[in-house]
Design an enzyme around this catalytic site. Sequence first.
Site, PDB file in Angstrom:
ATOM      1  N   SER A   1      16.180   8.697 -15.964  1.00 49.16           N
ATOM      2  CA  SER A   1      15.893   9.122 -14.583  1.00 49.16           C
ATOM      3  C   SER A   1      16.339   7.986 -13.664  1.00 49.16           C
ATOM      4  O   SER A   1      16.621   6.874 -14.128  1.00 49.16           O
ATOM      5  CB  SER A   1      14.382   9.362 -14.391  1.00 49.16           C
TER       6      SER A   1
ATOM      7  N   HIS B   1      14.002   5.143 -14.145  1.00 52.17           N
ATOM      8  CA  HIS B   1      14.303   4.351 -15.344  1.00 52.17           C
ATOM      9  C   HIS B   1      15.588   3.537 -15.157  1.00 52.17           C
ATOM     10  O   HIS B   1      15.725   2.429 -15.680  1.00 52.17           O
ATOM     11  CB  HIS B   1      14.425   5.266 -16.575  1.00 52.17           C
TER      12      HIS B   1
ATOM     13  N   THR C   1       9.854  -0.846 -18.804  1.00 57.17           N
ATOM     14  CA  THR C   1       9.498   0.437 -19.415  1.00 57.17           C
ATOM     15  C   THR C   1      10.213   0.642 -20.748  1.00 57.17           C
ATOM     16  O   THR C   1      11.343   0.160 -20.930  1.00 57.17           O
ATOM     17  CB  THR C   1       9.866   1.604 -18.465  1.00 57.17           C
TER      18      THR C   1
ATOM     19  N   LEU D   1       0.819  -1.223   0.000  1.00 58.33           N
ATOM     20  CA  LEU D   1       0.000   0.000   0.000  1.00 58.33           C
ATOM     21  C   LEU D   1       0.851   1.272   0.000  1.00 58.33           C
ATOM     22  O   LEU D   1       0.401   2.341   0.436  1.00 58.33           O
ATOM     23  CB  LEU D   1      -1.003   0.001   1.177  1.00 58.33           C
TER      24      LEU D   1
ATOM     25  N   ASN E   1      -2.716  12.173 -19.320  1.00 59.92           N
ATOM     26  CA  ASN E   1      -3.737  12.298 -18.283  1.00 59.92           C
ATOM     27  C   ASN E   1      -3.673  13.680 -17.629  1.00 59.92           C
ATOM     28  O   ASN E   1      -4.700  14.262 -17.271  1.00 59.92           O
ATOM     29  CB  ASN E   1      -3.594  11.174 -17.250  1.00 59.92           C
TER      30      ASN E   1
END
Length: 406
Positions: free
Chosen positions: A187, A190, A145, A33, A248
């Site tokens: 980054s 990454h 990724t 979580l 988004n």
Amino acid sequence: MRIGVFGGDGFIGWPASLHLANQGHDVVIVDNLSRRQIDLELGVQSLTPIESIQERIKIWERICNRRIQFEQMDLATEYERVKLWFEDFQPNCVIHLAQQRAAPYSMKSDRHKAYTVNNNVNATHNLLNAIVELEADVHVVHLGTMGVYGYSDIGATIPEGYLPVQIANDDGSLHAQEILYPANPGSIYHMTKCLDQLMLAFYAKNDQLRLTDLHQGIVWGTQTAETKRHPSLINRFDYDGDYGTVLNRFLIQAAIHYPLTVHGTGGQTRAFIHIQDSVRCIELAVNNPPDRGDRTKIFNQMTETHRIRDLAKLVSNLSGAPIEYHTNPRREADENDLRVSNETFLSLGLNPITLDEGLLDELVEIARKHKARIDRTRIPAQSAWTKQIGEKLTNIETIEQVRKRA
Ligand code: USQ
């Protein structure tokens, strides 16, 4: 199949868990979580009102009559419990999404860099280590990724993971082999995915683990067929400067007429995929495992490429929102082209949802519908890639400036 979804409470993990459960698999969500904790740390919340994991699962069971179990556990730090869980559940397949996935968050400070490296590297290693130690016959599907390739502009299509090369021997003859495409992270986040690739390569070679690595592009959209089945199953939607991904973010900015925040010239080209296609790809990967002894099976999980400024124009045309060009907080090329092979998923039957089809729906059904929940002060991207860049970010609005303007 018995499937464990590590990171099953997150943006991709939750809809992936529902999708796999709906296919009839026996699914256990394993999650610490942490994503919800980071919301508290950053003082933000998902645009969409998400329920607790317990409530989500309860509703799912009620409307679909299929059980999903939940185990609160930290893959990165609770190695012995991870082993016990494997012995108890005996999974056939594990989906590994239990990582810190935001590039800006990973660059926020030295503490955030250390957290991202420790969490991500340990999570992957604990998983592989446990499988070897227990001699478990498990297929691991790791969410990687597209960013492991970098976004170079050499005019060649990026292959699916491996690059054919010829190495000159001392006698002048040429030796042909395939190597992992040169890692070129942009980054700290990454970088951890590049390290993951090496760990997977080692464990596939040394222990014949069956491993799949999904090199995914930027996910857009929110809902899948399963998360739409009840309001309490809705997926999370991040829009803040650290966790919100570009498309988004543009959509919620458009919904409140906030100028679309293009970094630099917006000439960066990136790969995209809709969340519905993302979960379908995970299903396809689960159903098409490599054989024992194979190298890591790598799929490029993306469906289209776009330049950031073109996306801004598209959203602006749909909504009338203005566009603003900001000093780029990241160290990345201003302009690049990007061509990517995604042959494997297409050949396995993926039928992609395109931006043309889904964007307006996303603007109306998600961004505009929930716009009262947007905190404008959380929109500016404030994590700089270097201290020097941070000092130059004069035209990135501070929270105070946004408050004044609001
Ligand atoms: N960008 C803007 N304006 C914004 C936000 C971003 O111009 O308001 C630009 C960024 O400078 C960058 C591009 O949009 O050039 C993409 O940024 P992003 O935040 O949408 O995506 P990124 O940081 O690359 O990371 C996201 C996910 C990560 C995943 C990755 C896939 O958070 O988990 O691995 O996309 S990929 O980009 O293909 O490496």
